[in-house]
Write a protein that holds these residues in place. Structure first.
Motif, PDB file in Angstrom:
ATOM      1  N   ILE A 124       0.879  -1.284  -0.064  1.00 49.46           N
ATOM      2  CA  ILE A 124       0.234   0.083   0.031  1.00 49.46           C
ATOM      3  C   ILE A 124       0.797   1.394  -0.119  1.00 49.46           C
ATOM      4  O   ILE A 124       0.719   2.241  -0.730  1.00 49.46           O
ATOM      5  N   LEU A 125       1.728   1.240   0.844  1.00 54.59           N
ATOM      6  CA  LEU A 125       2.860   2.555   0.925  1.00 54.59           C
ATOM      7  C   LEU A 125       3.301   2.471  -0.482  1.00 54.59           C
ATOM      8  O   LEU A 125       3.370   3.762  -0.978  1.00 54.59           O
ATOM      9  N   ILE A 126       4.016   1.650  -0.955  1.00 58.26           N
ATOM     10  CA  ILE A 126       4.929   1.862  -2.010  1.00 58.26           C
ATOM     11  C   ILE A 126       4.075   2.192  -3.361  1.00 58.26           C
ATOM     12  O   ILE A 126       4.312   3.225  -4.215  1.00 58.26           O
ATOM     13  N   THR A 138       9.353   6.230  -0.784  1.00 59.51           N
ATOM     14  CA  THR A 138       9.324   5.139  -1.534  1.00 59.51           C
ATOM     15  C   THR A 138      10.404   4.066  -1.299  1.00 59.51           C
ATOM     16  O   THR A 138      10.190   2.957  -0.962  1.00 59.51           O
ATOM     17  N   ILE A 139      11.617   4.606  -1.276  1.00 56.91           N
ATOM     18  CA  ILE A 139      12.716   3.698  -1.183  1.00 56.91           C
ATOM     19  C   ILE A 139      12.904   3.341   0.444  1.00 56.91           C
ATOM     20  O   ILE A 139      13.009   1.992   0.791  1.00 56.91           O
ATOM     21  N   ARG A 140      12.262   4.064   1.380  1.00 56.13           N
ATOM     22  CA  ARG A 140      12.156   3.844   2.586  1.00 56.13           C
ATOM     23  C   ARG A 140      11.205   2.664   2.767  1.00 56.13           C
ATOM     24  O   ARG A 140      11.510   1.457   3.339  1.00 56.13           O
ATOM     25  N   ALA A 141      10.071   2.771   2.151  1.00 58.48           N
ATOM     26  CA  ALA A 141       8.971   1.720   2.435  1.00 58.48           C
ATOM     27  C   ALA A 141       9.408   0.272   1.749  1.00 58.48           C
ATOM     28  O   ALA A 141       9.301  -0.810   2.249  1.00 58.48           O
ATOM     29  N   THR A 142      10.281   0.545   0.730  1.00 56.31           N
ATOM     30  CA  THR A 142      10.696  -0.532  -0.140  1.00 56.31           C
ATOM     31  C   THR A 142      11.695  -1.418   0.717  1.00 56.31           C
ATOM     32  O   THR A 142      11.661  -2.772   0.657  1.00 56.31           O
TER      33      THR A 142
END
Length: 392
Positions: A124-126, A138-142
């Motif tokens: 959901i975040l990405i 996006t990188i953090r959530a990945t």
């Protein structure tokens, strides 16, 4: 009421730090899981059984902690984050409901509930952040999603047959804990930058304090539920009063300067990094104490078995040790003199096995009372039941 769309998913620095009603509801669901964990701990008849309960408690706590971090970095008023909270609630209900059945061929339910919660959050975040073209978030959530997928392989594999493969689940939870400690090092993406931990607001500290306060309620809730199914006599009433007293003392130990410590260490990002681990120690102490009083009210007189002594004395001490570790890691100042009061319950161990369980709880309560009342070193703390004076 939620805001429309998915604008400004990342929390603004000047945004509200108050917890939303949905976050508080989320906490209540998890506290119910803790009560079940305490009940399971009373039924664990061996060291290995206790270790298995601790592993499942860690998984439950980690789900709460990571979700709380999510609402710290992202606006909980936005619909995608509200969806994540509701999914986490469903997952926690699944984990809680399957707790008594994990060893009876239903391990996959627990694993799917745990893994599904974390993987769904990442997806959901990405998806949302990609639409908003927020590259850093996006990188953090990945990074988070990558490591939960890695550990998820071990969670699912360890429960796919219905029976738990405990070595695989141990590897899985170790991956979750160690990857977070290492700031989620991910191929081609690196680690979470340390400055992201420095951006935490008062919201995260408030969330941890709210959860611990709710969790402490299990110390009186669990034995009260037990008493409701037995005869209420004077000795059991005494045990309940001891439970209530210990709950208040542990509350005092936790809340004293907790907000100041979170604020003081925020610049180095230390609270956000150490809180999940130190609070896990405290939570294990709360669950152990609730389990201890569940046993004490069921049989307050007679002798005290060694396993009961471990819970009655070890639970509160573990909670205080966890709180001291949090203080040490954030401010490097610990009330060592007051900590020495906890030695008193340990000194009676050679004889406590011949004492009634309710008497052992009284001794523990006296030791914790001394810990709260005695002053610490200058500039470190004042006696726990007094208001702190202004700083020099």
């Amino acid at each position: 009421m939620s805001t429309g769309g998915t604008a400004a998913l990342v929390r603004r620095p000047d945004g509200s730090t108050r917890a939303t009603l949905l976050e508080l509801l989320f906490d209540v669901v998890f506290v119910a899981a803790l009560a079940l964990t305490s009940t399971l701990l009373t039924e664990a008849l061996s060291w290995s059984g206790g270790a298995k309960v601790l592993l499942m408690l860690t998984a439950i706590w980690w789900t709460w902690s990571v979700t709380a971090t999510t609402t710290e970095f992202y606006d909980p008023q936005q619909r995608p984050i509200q969806a994540i909270l509701m999914i986490a609630m469903v997952g926690s209900v699944g984990m809680a409901a399957s707790l008594p059945m994990v060893t009876d061929g239903h391990a996959l339910i627990f694993a799917v509930a745990y893994v599904g919660t974390h993987v769904s959050r990442g997806i959901i975040l990405i998806t949302t952040l990609l639409r908003q073209r927020h590259r850093a978030a996006t990188i953090r959530a990945t990074r988070f999603l990558f490591w939960f997928v890695v550990s998820g392989v071990f969670w699912i594999t360890g429960g796919v047959t219905g029976d738990v493969n405990w070595p695989l689940w141990t590897i899985a939870i170790a991956i979750d804990l160690l990857s977070a400690a290492a700031r989620y090092p991910t191929p081609r993406l690196g680690r979470v930058p340390i400055d992201q931990y420095e951006r935490t607001t008062g919201h995260l500290g408030e969330r941890y304090q709210q959860f611990v306060i709710l969790a402490l309620g299990d110390i009186i809730l669990v034995p009260t539920m037990r008493v409701s199914r037995t005869d209420l006599d004077g000795v059991r009433v005494t045990a309940l009063f001891c439970a209530f007293g210990l709950m208040l003392l542990m509350w005092q130990v936790y809340v004293f300067r907790a907000g100041e410590l979170l604020e003081a260490g925020a610049r180095a990002g230390r609270p956000a990094r150490v809180a999940p681990y130190t609070h896990l120690v405290m939570l294990a102490g709360v669950v152990g104490t609730a389990a201890a009083f569940d046993l004490v009210v069921s049989q307050p007189t007679g002798t005290t078995p060694a396993r009961w002594l471990l819970l009655i004395i070890g639970g509160p001490i573990l909670f205080v040790v966890g709180r001291a570790l949090f203080t040490l890691l954030v401010s490097t100042k610990v009330p060592w003199w007051r900590m020495s009061c906890l030695i008193a319950p340990l000194l009676v161990l050679p004889w406590a096995g011949h004492w009634p369980p309710v008497l052992v709880t009284v001794v523990v309560a006296l030791g914790l009372t001394a810990h709260v009342l005695l002053p610490g070193a200058a500039r470190e703390t004042t006696p726990g039941l007094r208001f702190r004076q202004s700083a020099d």
